[in-house]
Design a protein around this motif. Structure first.
Motif, PDB file in Angstrom:
ATOM      1  N   LEU A   1      32.328  26.200  -2.047  1.00  0.00           N
ATOM      2  CA  LEU A   1      32.861  25.042  -0.986  1.00  0.00           C
ATOM      3  C   LEU A   1      34.269  25.440  -0.919  1.00  0.00           C
ATOM      4  CD1 LEU A   1      30.808  22.543  -2.808  1.00  0.00           C
ATOM      5  CD2 LEU A   1      30.480  23.532  -0.793  1.00  0.00           C
ATOM      6  N   THR A   2      35.078  25.558  -1.725  1.00  0.00           N
ATOM      7  CA  THR A   2      36.522  25.469  -1.273  1.00  0.00           C
ATOM      8  C   THR A   2      37.531  26.710  -0.819  1.00  0.00           C
ATOM      9  OG1 THR A   2      37.229  26.832  -4.100  1.00  0.00           O
ATOM     10  CG2 THR A   2      37.463  24.726  -3.884  1.00  0.00           C
ATOM     11  N   LEU A   3      36.679  27.701  -0.559  1.00  0.00           N
ATOM     12  CA  LEU A   3      36.775  28.943   0.558  1.00  0.00           C
ATOM     13  C   LEU A   3      36.950  28.153   2.263  1.00  0.00           C
ATOM     14  CD1 LEU A   3      35.735  31.558  -1.589  1.00  0.00           C
ATOM     15  CD2 LEU A   3      37.916  31.161  -1.051  1.00  0.00           C
ATOM     16  N   ARG A   4      35.642  27.926   2.069  1.00  0.00           N
ATOM     17  CA  ARG A   4      35.210  27.799   2.890  1.00  0.00           C
ATOM     18  C   ARG A   4      36.392  26.882   4.549  1.00  0.00           C
ATOM     19  NH1 ARG A   4      29.338  24.436   3.548  1.00  0.00           N
ATOM     20  NH2 ARG A   4      30.465  23.356   5.405  1.00  0.00           N
ATOM     21  N   GLY A   5      37.085  25.751   3.358  1.00  0.00           N
ATOM     22  CA  GLY A   5      38.339  25.073   3.900  1.00  0.00           C
ATOM     23  C   GLY A   5      39.392  25.689   5.131  1.00  0.00           C
ATOM     24  N   ARG A   6      39.466  27.194   4.042  1.00  0.00           N
ATOM     25  CA  ARG A   6      40.831  28.066   3.746  1.00  0.00           C
ATOM     26  C   ARG A   6      40.802  28.515   5.222  1.00  0.00           C
ATOM     27  NH1 ARG A   6      41.492  29.819  -1.442  1.00  0.00           N
ATOM     28  NH2 ARG A   6      42.702  31.049  -0.784  1.00  0.00           N
ATOM     29  N   PRO A   7      42.488  28.358   5.968  1.00  0.00           N
ATOM     30  CA  PRO A   7      42.181  29.062   7.517  1.00  0.00           C
ATOM     31  C   PRO A   7      41.144  30.518   8.042  1.00  0.00           C
ATOM     32  CG  PRO A   7      44.835  28.262   5.989  1.00  0.00           C
ATOM     33  CD  PRO A   7      43.210  28.362   4.857  1.00  0.00           C
ATOM     34  N   PHE A   8      41.948  31.137   6.916  1.00  0.00           N
ATOM     35  CA  PHE A   8      41.325  32.379   7.171  1.00  0.00           C
ATOM     36  C   PHE A   8      39.606  32.355   7.612  1.00  0.00           C
ATOM     37  CE2 PHE A   8      39.281  33.322   3.569  1.00  0.00           C
ATOM     38  CZ  PHE A   8      39.466  33.212   2.352  1.00  0.00           C
ATOM     39  N   VAL A   9      38.744  31.433   7.215  1.00  0.00           N
ATOM     40  CA  VAL A   9      37.233  31.502   6.880  1.00  0.00           C
ATOM     41  C   VAL A   9      37.238  31.084   8.912  1.00  0.00           C
ATOM     42  CG1 VAL A   9      35.557  30.280   6.725  1.00  0.00           C
ATOM     43  CG2 VAL A   9      36.528  30.810   4.678  1.00  0.00           C
ATOM     44  N   ASP A  10      38.109  29.879   9.036  1.00  0.00           N
ATOM     45  CA  ASP A  10      38.273  29.394  10.832  1.00  0.00           C
ATOM     46  C   ASP A  10      38.197  30.310  11.565  1.00  0.00           C
ATOM     47  OD1 ASP A  10      37.522  26.718   9.901  1.00  0.00           O
ATOM     48  OD2 ASP A  10      39.508  26.099   9.850  1.00  0.00           O
TER      49      ASP A  10
ATOM     50  N   GLY B   1      34.685  35.243  15.965  1.00  0.00           N
ATOM     51  CA  GLY B   1      32.720  35.416  16.547  1.00  0.00           C
ATOM     52  C   GLY B   1      32.149  36.093  15.344  1.00  0.00           C
ATOM     53  N   SER B   2      32.522  35.841  14.030  1.00  0.00           N
ATOM     54  CA  SER B   2      31.966  36.657  12.928  1.00  0.00           C
ATOM     55  C   SER B   2      30.515  35.680  12.703  1.00  0.00           C
ATOM     56  CB  SER B   2      32.552  36.634  11.815  1.00  0.00           C
ATOM     57  OG  SER B   2      33.981  37.236  11.847  1.00  0.00           O
ATOM     58  N   SER B   3      29.542  36.458  11.882  1.00  0.00           N
ATOM     59  CA  SER B   3      28.626  35.838  12.016  1.00  0.00           C
ATOM     60  C   SER B   3      28.196  35.185  10.528  1.00  0.00           C
ATOM     61  CB  SER B   3      27.246  36.465  11.992  1.00  0.00           C
ATOM     62  OG  SER B   3      27.645  37.806  10.998  1.00  0.00           O
ATOM     63  N   ARG B   4      27.119  34.499   9.640  1.00  0.00           N
ATOM     64  CA  ARG B   4      27.264  34.048   8.888  1.00  0.00           C
ATOM     65  C   ARG B   4      27.056  35.150   7.850  1.00  0.00           C
ATOM     66  NH1 ARG B   4      23.557  28.978   8.675  1.00  0.00           N
ATOM     67  NH2 ARG B   4      24.987  27.584   8.675  1.00  0.00           N
ATOM     68  N   LEU B   5      26.505  36.049   7.553  1.00  0.00           N
ATOM     69  CA  LEU B   5      26.728  36.907   6.552  1.00  0.00           C
ATOM     70  C   LEU B   5      27.424  37.774   6.586  1.00  0.00           C
ATOM     71  CD1 LEU B   5      23.875  37.182   5.723  1.00  0.00           C
ATOM     72  CD2 LEU B   5      23.198  39.728   7.204  1.00  0.00           C
ATOM     73  N   ARG B   6      28.005  38.347   7.496  1.00  0.00           N
ATOM     74  CA  ARG B   6      30.011  38.291   7.822  1.00  0.00           C
ATOM     75  C   ARG B   6      30.585  37.834   7.202  1.00  0.00           C
ATOM     76  NH1 ARG B   6      32.410  42.531   9.959  1.00  0.00           N
ATOM     77  NH2 ARG B   6      34.519  42.099  11.133  1.00  0.00           N
ATOM     78  N   ILE B   7      30.687  36.580   7.469  1.00  0.00           N
ATOM     79  CA  ILE B   7      32.237  35.557   6.411  1.00  0.00           C
ATOM     80  C   ILE B   7      31.196  36.357   5.389  1.00  0.00           C
ATOM     81  CG2 ILE B   7      32.260  33.192   5.691  1.00  0.00           C
ATOM     82  CD1 ILE B   7      31.836  32.865   8.546  1.00  0.00           C
ATOM     83  N   VAL B   8      30.021  35.729   4.645  1.00  0.00           N
ATOM     84  CA  VAL B   8      29.802  35.959   2.844  1.00  0.00           C
ATOM     85  C   VAL B   8      29.865  36.944   2.328  1.00  0.00           C
ATOM     86  CG1 VAL B   8      28.125  36.137   1.243  1.00  0.00           C
ATOM     87  CG2 VAL B   8      28.055  34.503   3.446  1.00  0.00           C
ATOM     88  N   ARG B   9      30.030  37.986   3.503  1.00  0.00           N
ATOM     89  CA  ARG B   9      29.735  39.332   3.167  1.00  0.00           C
ATOM     90  C   ARG B   9      31.850  39.559   2.689  1.00  0.00           C
ATOM     91  NH1 ARG B   9      27.383  43.238   6.034  1.00  0.00           N
ATOM     92  NH2 ARG B   9      28.691  43.268   6.989  1.00  0.00           N
ATOM     93  N   ARG B  10      32.561  39.687   4.058  1.00  0.00           N
ATOM     94  CA  ARG B  10      33.638  40.118   3.735  1.00  0.00           C
ATOM     95  C   ARG B  10      34.775  39.183   3.721  1.00  0.00           C
ATOM     96  NH1 ARG B  10      35.223  44.408   7.533  1.00  0.00           N
ATOM     97  NH2 ARG B  10      37.397  44.501   7.004  1.00  0.00           N
ATOM     98  N   HIS B  11      34.000  37.445   3.423  1.00  0.00           N
ATOM     99  CA  HIS B  11      35.750  36.790   3.214  1.00  0.00           C
ATOM    100  C   HIS B  11      35.261  36.280   1.969  1.00  0.00           C
ATOM    101  CE1 HIS B  11      37.318  37.038   6.854  1.00  0.00           C
ATOM    102  NE2 HIS B  11      36.494  37.203   7.122  1.00  0.00           N
TER     103      HIS B  11
END
Lengths: 327, 288
Positions: free
Chosen positions: B168-177, B183-193
């Motif tokens: 929840l704290t990571l979600r608000g970080r700029p690199f996630v935006d 165009g990253s998929s949800r799965l890719r964000i989970v895996r890479r970020h």
């Protein structure tokens, strides 16, 4: 205050019903997945010589031949009417078994709680007051070791020391084996070791908490003020610092019910204390589902009640929660 | 900020000034060596029954004494620690894996999925863990698998809470935006970020879970609901020792318990030290 309390209690109760439904449903799903045949479990060695007709009859009596959903609804319906079925290992109604044993558990646990609170407050305050002395190190060291040591192991050491070596106290049970009636003095003597062990095993976190929070409070301005006014050290600690350091601990206490249940299960078993907690172990060893399910439900209710109690205590004690409604 | 300011004093953790972390590390290394080396080197059978040598007090021949059928307690403690450690590790791994997946799902999906998962967490937390474990073991035969399942199924909630709150704290970080707009998929964000950021938290939770899992294994075994009686596990040994305790044989249950206490204490000292150094903020979050 009463309105905030009532609103929170209503909110909690609204969550409790679905929670208990989920817990009971989970228990039934697990029982369904179990590879054991409860009838064979019940009969034990006699299963070999029991005719299939008799076994089918038992199955029918217990309602095991009907679909599991129907069994669940029946069980739930009976539960609402106060009927928890029959214990298969103790051959009596579950309600009777619990009714007989609950009092002993409540007696032991409440005595242990009182002892734990008193001892942790005194010892924790002592450690904070003489911070970093050898006494403090001894106290905190023991507390950390106690946190890491299994309670059943501590119980065995205590039995060896006080019952076998010194022979001061009996090693377990509720009364002397030869006793025919329940004597208060006899029960009291049998209670000392289990209550002391349960209290000791639950005391570490509270003691460390009291110490930590008192150390922080002792640095506050109002404590300095009290000292500057020339108050006695004991007055400063007890009347000023301890009072303000204790506020959050009441909520922690309610949240510790699961640990208390765990401790009671192990301590009652080691000391053969005839309470509900040790009954859960006996029920488990005999795969006695009706009794085990009822006891699990009872423990879940205790945890929910503990949480509610903790939150209400906080609302009553802290004016900020009361007035602003923050928690 | 002067050196006497309260917050400044808190910043230097008590554990950093004491030598206890070296002792703790030494204890862990010694125990690990004993568990790994002794069974390979010593040619004695830990199951060897010698009724003539039953119930002997600690002596130079048997440092920890012998149990009620004459087996060497020291040798059995080492084997028992190995079994308990193995089960503790696997059980911790199972619970951390379930917890991480559940926490990631709750934190990433949000909304209804989050609410449902967190209610399930509440549900699991409202049944005392040992009782739940007893329930599971009772309905399935007492075995290593049942013990691992009962610890794994009850203890994932802690990890799920930690992972969810971090996500929840990571979600608000700029690199996630940035990743989402890229165009990253949800799965890719989970895996890479998310996962790389979560690793320290997951690692710490795992380390803390191991002693807890060992405790559960020994408690279940002690109650006769854990591993089969012939297997030397620390809980079984304490249970065996309890039988001859009333005859005054303290060693058969004292030493196995000591070998639960030592690694638990050592790990908690090291974790405390690491946590104080790495991030004071974690102190309250990770209380197991």
């Amino acid at each position: 205050m009463t309105r905030a309390l009532a609103r929170m209690a209503a909110w909690r109760l609204a969550f409790t019903v679905p929670l208990l439904l989920v817990v009971t449903l989970g228990m039934f799903a697990l029982a369904k997945a179990s590879p054991f045949d409860p009838v064979r479990q019940y009969l034990g060695d006699r299963a070999v010589v029991t005719s299939p007709e008799v076994m089918a009859q038992i199955r029918e009596n217990w309602g095991l031949d009907r679909p599991v959903a129907e069994q669940y609804v029946t069980w739930l319906g009976n539960l609402v009417q106060g009927d928890l079925g029959d214990s298969r290992s103790m051959h009596r109604p579950v309600v009777e078994v619990i009714g007989e044993r609950l009092g002993w558990t409540l007696l032991a646990v409440s005595c242990a709680l009182v002892l734990m609170l008193a001892a942790s407050l005194v010892v924790g305050a002592l450690a904070a007051w003489r911070r970093d002395s050898w006494l403090d190190r001894l106290i905190t060291g023991t507390a950390y070791a106690n946190e890491a040591a299994p309670v059943f192991w501590i119980a065995l050491i205590v039995i060896w020391l006080f019952a076998v070596q010194l022979q001061w106290l009996p090693p377990g049970g509720l009364t002397d084996p030869a006793a025919t009636t329940l004597q208060a003095g006899d029960v009291l003597r049998h209670m000392i070791l289990p209550v002391a062990v349960l209290a000791f095993s639950q005391s570490s976190w509270l003691l460390l908490y009291v110490r930590e929070s008192l150390i922080t409070t002792l640095r506050e301005d109002f404590v300095l003020g009290a000292r500057a006014r020339g108050l006695r050290e004991r007055t400063v600690i007890v009347r000023h610092a301890l009072r303000s350091a204790l506020l959050p601990f009441i909520t922690l206490l309610g949240a510790r019910i699961p640990e208390l249940v765990t401790g009671a299960i192990l301590v009652e078993t080691v000391f053969s204390w005839p309470g509900v907690a040790s009954a859960s172990v006996q029920a488990a060893l005999a795969a006695d589902f009706p009794l085990l399910a009822a006891l699990t439900l009872l423990a879940t209710l205790a945890v929910v009640a503990g949480n509610l109690l903790a939150d209400s205590a906080y609302v009553i004690a802290d004016p900020r929660v009361r007035v602003l409604g923050v928690s | 900020m002067t050196a006497t300011h309260p917050t400044a004093r808190r910043a230097a953790p008590e554990s950093a000034r004491r030598p206890s972390r070296w002792i703790a590390a030494g204890v862990l290394v010694a125990l690990a060596l004993a568990v790994l080396v002794v069974p390979a080197v010593v040619q004695l059978d830990q199951q060897l029954v010698d009724l003539r040598a039953a119930n002997q007090a600690p002596s130079p021949a048997h440092l920890f004494g012998t149990d009620e059928v004459g087996r060497d307690v020291l040798l059995r403690v080492i084997y028992g620690l190995r079994v308990s450690l193995l089960i503790g590790l696997v059980a911790a791994l199972v619970s951390i894996t379930i917890g991480t997946v559940a926490g990631l799902a709750a934190g990433t999906l949000g909304g209804a999925a989050d609410r449902v998962i967190m209610r399930v967490v509440d549900g699991f937390n409202s049944v005392p863990h040992l009782l739940f474990g007893i329930f599971i073991v009772a309905l399935f035969s007492p075995s290593a698998t049942a013990v691992i399942a009962s610890v794994g199924l009850t203890h994932w909630t802690t990890a799920a809470r930690i992972v969810r709150s971090e996500v929840l704290t990571l979600r608000g970080r700029p690199f996630v935006d940035a990743a989402i707009s890229g165009g990253s998929s949800r799965l890719r964000i989970v895996r890479r970020h998310f996962l790389p950021h979560l690793i320290p938290h997951i690692a710490l939770a795992s380390v803390l879970m191991v002693p807890h899992a060992i405790w559960h294994e020994t408690a279940l075994s002690f109650l006769g609901l854990g591993l089969p009686p012939h297997l030397a596990s620390l809980g079984n040994m304490i249970n065996d020792g309890a039988r001859s305790l009333l005859a005054g044989n303290w060693w058969a249950s004292l030493f196995p318990g000591l070998f639960i206490l030592l690694p638990t204490l050592a790990i908690s000292v090291l974790v405390q030290y690491w946590r104080d150094r790495a991030n004071p903020r974690w102190r309250s979050e990770l209380q197991l």
